[in-house]
Design a protein around this motif. Structure first.
Motif, PDB file in Angstrom:
ATOM      1  N   UNK A 607       0.821  -1.198   0.000  1.00 50.76           N
ATOM      2  CA  UNK A 607       0.000   0.000   0.000  1.00 50.76           C
ATOM      3  C   UNK A 607       0.857   1.250   0.000  1.00 50.76           C
ATOM      4  N   UNK A 608       0.510   2.195   0.821  1.00 53.32           N
ATOM      5  CA  UNK A 608       1.260   3.447   0.883  1.00 53.32           C
ATOM      6  C   UNK A 608       2.246   3.506   2.023  1.00 53.32           C
ATOM      7  N   UNK A 609       2.558   2.367   2.628  1.00 49.45           N
ATOM      8  CA  UNK A 609       3.473   2.345   3.764  1.00 49.45           C
ATOM      9  C   UNK A 609       4.882   2.756   3.336  1.00 49.45           C
ATOM     10  N   UNK A 610       5.588   3.463   4.213  1.00 51.84           N
ATOM     11  CA  UNK A 610       6.954   3.882   3.920  1.00 51.84           C
ATOM     12  C   UNK A 610       7.909   2.702   3.943  1.00 51.84           C
ATOM     13  N   UNK A 611       7.668   1.762   4.847  1.00 49.67           N
ATOM     14  CA  UNK A 611       8.530   0.582   4.965  1.00 49.67           C
ATOM     15  C   UNK A 611       7.793  -0.657   4.490  1.00 49.67           C
ATOM     16  N   UNK A 612       8.512  -1.507   3.809  1.00 46.63           N
ATOM     17  CA  UNK A 612       7.925  -2.759   3.329  1.00 46.63           C
ATOM     18  C   UNK A 612       7.613  -3.703   4.464  1.00 46.63           C
ATOM     19  N   UNK A 613       8.471  -3.708   5.484  1.00 45.34           N
ATOM     20  CA  UNK A 613       8.383  -4.722   6.537  1.00 45.34           C
ATOM     21  C   UNK A 613       9.262  -4.282   7.691  1.00 45.34           C
ATOM     22  N   UNK A 614       8.956  -4.795   8.881  1.00 44.89           N
ATOM     23  CA  UNK A 614       9.841  -4.666  10.035  1.00 44.89           C
ATOM     24  C   UNK A 614      10.220  -6.061  10.497  1.00 44.89           C
ATOM     25  N   UNK A 615      11.515  -6.304  10.659  1.00 46.78           N
ATOM     26  CA  UNK A 615      12.012  -7.619  11.081  1.00 46.78           C
ATOM     27  C   UNK A 615      12.873  -7.448  12.323  1.00 46.78           C
ATOM     28  N   UNK A 616      13.249  -8.575  12.908  1.00 50.79           N
ATOM     29  CA  UNK A 616      13.973  -8.521  14.171  1.00 50.79           C
ATOM     30  C   UNK A 616      15.383  -8.000  14.058  1.00 50.79           C
ATOM     31  N   UNK A 617      16.123  -8.426  13.035  1.00 48.45           N
ATOM     32  CA  UNK A 617      17.533  -8.078  12.964  1.00 48.45           C
ATOM     33  C   UNK A 617      17.960  -7.589  11.604  1.00 48.45           C
ATOM     34  N   UNK A 618      19.181  -7.047  11.547  1.00 51.06           N
ATOM     35  CA  UNK A 618      19.667  -6.407  10.338  1.00 51.06           C
ATOM     36  C   UNK A 618      19.965  -7.379   9.220  1.00 51.06           C
ATOM     37  N   UNK A 619      20.322  -8.624   9.531  1.00 50.66           N
ATOM     38  CA  UNK A 619      20.683  -9.541   8.468  1.00 50.66           C
ATOM     39  C   UNK A 619      19.473  -9.899   7.603  1.00 50.66           C
ATOM     40  N   UNK A 620      18.346 -10.178   8.231  1.00 48.02           N
ATOM     41  CA  UNK A 620      17.132 -10.419   7.463  1.00 48.02           C
ATOM     42  C   UNK A 620      16.713  -9.171   6.696  1.00 48.02           C
ATOM     43  N   UNK A 621      16.818  -8.014   7.344  1.00 46.25           N
ATOM     44  CA  UNK A 621      16.457  -6.763   6.673  1.00 46.25           C
ATOM     45  C   UNK A 621      17.356  -6.510   5.474  1.00 46.25           C
TER      46      UNK A 621
END
Length: 722
Positions: A607-621
């Motif tokens: 949708x219009x969200x600024x971020x695609x997703x929030x995950x626990x750690x930087x490696x997945x992100x």
């Protein structure tokens, strides 16, 4: 007969008493000097760029930040992991700026990101060559410089890190430039030269923080001991340089910490969202003393701390090949360069008056050109000593590639000390033992290191041992007979040099054969790189490298960053977002790459969200950022334990429509399953709707679906929060 000109009675300037003028680049240079220099630079360029495109994104963590910096100048300035600037990487951004500017000009890809790193590595070799050459005039300086540049080029860990996107390559270049400028300041006595040296260290601080300061004691003490002028004037110049160091180190930190926290990303690696805490804690005392995951707990990358760490099975093949010789060269070089010139009767001149005493000349073993060599030996020796102490005894996280910062000192000491020992070997019987002993010890240590992995080029250890023994014996024999002894000694010296560099060269070639291990790059055969070690040529039949679990990495398939299908060499194919995709098995660090079905689902429902997703750690992100080019929140930062996300902040993002999907946990550990706090996980589970894996193709009934579920949902579940 013309009368000799009268000697001048003018006082000798202080600068002339303390330091010798630098040797000019090509004035009186031997014919081989310039071709040799360019040949070494060409060798360095080949080692640092050969098959560079096979390295894909190298370290995904830094690659994601570089890609995000090409999408947002705010993310670029702060060194944010994502283009939405939620959290920064755990290092200052100067090295990211270098690679990011290249990626902005040429487009994000393997070559645009890694070629500046390789160029910085070649430039560091050139700077070491220049610094050593200017420390000894004439042929001796050119010979020492060529040896130093060759040693620097062939240092295995330096080859590995110069093919990666970690910040250490830029760090080393800046520190070598600081050393070069400091030696120039000792020679010319100018305050501005010393200030420029301090600025280089400050820039290095903005590359990797406190590690840059490990050279400061050597630079300051050498200037205080060897620079021209009175002691008070030297102290005054050092104070001016100290002010420049503080300003050039602290400007970015000051700007960031004064920036309103609500309008900038969280400072990754810190406990209180400040750069100061990152400097002192995670990237400072935490690296030395360890503790609770804040820069600690990872000492196993380089083996247990202690005096023998740099010589253990993990580290020996990376940096230690010439360490014994460098120490011997330092001691002998200082003794040779510190002795006073002794007057020796010169042959009588035909024009000298009858009965006049013969003029005195300086002994060849203590020439007036040695003060410059003495200052250089003190600088590089202090550089090596401080790094050895810190790297050997630190209890925090320690990666083998940190030791690339020792390579300039080892190289310079080998070149300078080796040439001084060679001169002493030819001119003084009392020094006939030093160079043969150094070659013998180097050969014995190389034999020991090579025999630790006997399957790696099995004949090399024996060849090195035989050549080293022959060189040592040849040098000793050259002192016995007066005839042809120079030829024998020269042949023995060349043999000893080849034997000393054979082991490092063999290790240095291995990174060229397979993709770099982005998070822990090392060189050499299997078993020589420690946790996350690499398998290079000769390590396994197929030449693959060990992964983080000790297994092998599969060969990249066509159309991946590791093996491009078409277009620019090394350039990954890109999706609509412009970033290359990365399959399982090609990750640049621990953590999970998500399935293509899940990523497609998130993009379709963003949708219009600024971020695609929030995950626990930087490696997945990082994995998702690189495969989509879209912002992804790493709630727990690199370690998974950063308190960057709070319930209040998450509620605000969801209510503002800036975030729709959250995948708590799935990080690398830490409180709250990697999300920075159990309260965040509890809020998500209580207020957001769990997404059925069937919605994005994660059917448990099918084999592929089972794999998707294991990868995407075994440790964490996807929640829709808006």
């Amino acid at each position: 007969m013309t009368a000799p000109a009268p000697a001048s009675s003018a006082p000798v300037p202080a600068a002339a008493r303390h330091a010798a003028p630098p040797a000019r680049a090509h004035a009186g240079a031997p014919r081989w000097a310039r071709p040799g220099f360019w040949a070494v630079l060409a060798l360095a360029a080949v080692l640092y760029t050969w098959a560079l495109g096979s390295n894909g994104h190298a370290n995904d963590y830094y690659a994601a930040a570089i890609l995000s910096g090409t999408r947002s100048w705010k993310a670029f300035f702060f060194g944010a992991l994502d283009a939405g600037s939620f959290i920064t990487v755990d290092k200052p951004p100067l090295a990211l700026w270098v690679m990011g500017l290249s990626a902005r000009v040429f487009g994000f890809g393997t070559w645009s990101m890694l070629l500046p790193q390789a160029a910085a590595g070649v430039a560091a070799v050139a700077a070491v060559h220049s610094a050593v050459r200017r420390s000894l005039p004439g042929t001796a300086g050119h010979a020492a410089a060529l040896v130093a540049a060759l040693v620097m080029t062939l240092t295995p860990i330096t080859v590995a890190i110069n093919r990666d996107n970690n910040p250490d390559t830029v760090l080393v270049l800046l520190l070598v430039l600081a050393g070069w400028l400091c030696l120039e300041a000792v020679r010319d006595g100018r305050t501005r030269t010393l200030v420029a040296s301090a600025v280089m260290v400050g820039l290095a601080f903005n590359t990797k923080m406190l590690q840059a300061y490990l050279v400061v004691p050597a630079l300051a003490l050498v200037y205080l001991a060897a620079a021209p002028g009175t002691v008070p004037r030297r102290f005054g110049r050092l104070l001016a340089a100290g002010a420049a160091l503080v300003a050039s180190s602290g400007w970015w930190m000051l700007v960031v910490d004064l920036w309103p926290a609500a309008d900038r990303p969280y400072i990754g690696g810190s406990t209180d969202n400040s750069v100061w805490d990152l400097v002192v804690g995670y990237n400072g005392l935490g690296r030395i003393f360890g503790g609770s995951g804040r820069g600690g707990g990872g000492g196993g990358f380089g083996g247990e701390s202690g005096a023998e760490r740099l010589f253990n099975d993990v580290m020996a093949g990376q940096i230690s090949w010439l360490l014994p010789f460098a120490v011997l060269a330092l001691v002998c070089g200082l003794v040779l360069a510190t002795g006073r010139a002794r007057p020796v009767a010169a042959p009588p001149s035909a024009e000298a008056p009858v009965g006049a005493p013969p003029p005195a000349r300086e002994d060849s073993g203590a020439r007036r050109d040695l003060p410059g060599a003495r200052a250089a030996l003190l600088l590089w020796g202090g550089w090596l000593a401080v790094h050895y102490a810190v790297f050997s005894f630190s209890s925090g996280t320690f990666h083998p590639y940190y030791t690339t910062a020792m390579a300039p000192a080892v190289a310079a000491l080998t070149g300078l000390g080796g040439v001084l020992m060679w001169r002493a070997h030819r001119r003084a019987r009392a020094w006939a033992w030093a160079l043969p002993a150094g070659i013998a010890v180097t050969g014995a240590w190389a034999f020991t290191v090579l025999r630790r992995t006997p399957e790696f080029v099995p004949w090399l250890a024996w060849a090195v041992a035989a050549a080293s023994a022959a060189a040592a014996v040849g040098l000793v024999a050259a002192r016995i007979g007066p005839r042809v002894r120079l030829r024998i000694a020269a042949a023995a010296l060349a043999t000893g040099l080849a034997a000393g560099l054979a082991g490092p060269a063999a290790y240095a070639l291995t990174p060229l054969g397979s993709p770099v291990n982005g998070t822990n790059p090392t060189a050499g055969p299997a078993g020589s790189g420690g946790f996350g070690g690499m398998r290079g040529a000769g390590g396994t039949p197929d030449g693959t490298r060990g992964g983080l679990s000790g297994g092998t990495r599969p060969e990249p398939s066509e159309g991946t960053p590791g093996r491009p299908a078409q277009g620019t060499p090394g350039q990954a194919p890109q999706d609509a977002a412009g970033a290359g995709t990365r399959p399982e098995g090609m990750r640049g660090g621990p953590g999970g790459a998500m399935s293509e079905q899940l990523i497609a689902y998130l993009k379709a429902n963003r949708g219009g969200a600024a971020w695609l997703l929030a995950v626990g750690g930087a490696q997945s992100a990082s994995s998702v950022i690189l495969s989509t080019g879209l912002p992804v929140i790493a709630m727990g930062g690199f370690t998974g334990s950063d308190p960057a996300m709070t319930v209040e902040r998450l509620q605000g993002l969801v209510s503002a429509g800036e975030l729709r999907y959250v995948m708590p946990g799935g990080g690398r550990g830490g409180p709250g399953g990697g999300s920075g706090g159990s309260e965040v996980d509890a809020w998500v589970q209580a207020n957001c709707a769990a997404v059925d894996p069937a919605e994005y193709g994660g059917q448990d009934s099918a084999q592929d679906g089972a794999q998707d579920s294991a990868r995407d949902g075994a440790r964490s579940s996807l929640y829709r929060c808006g």
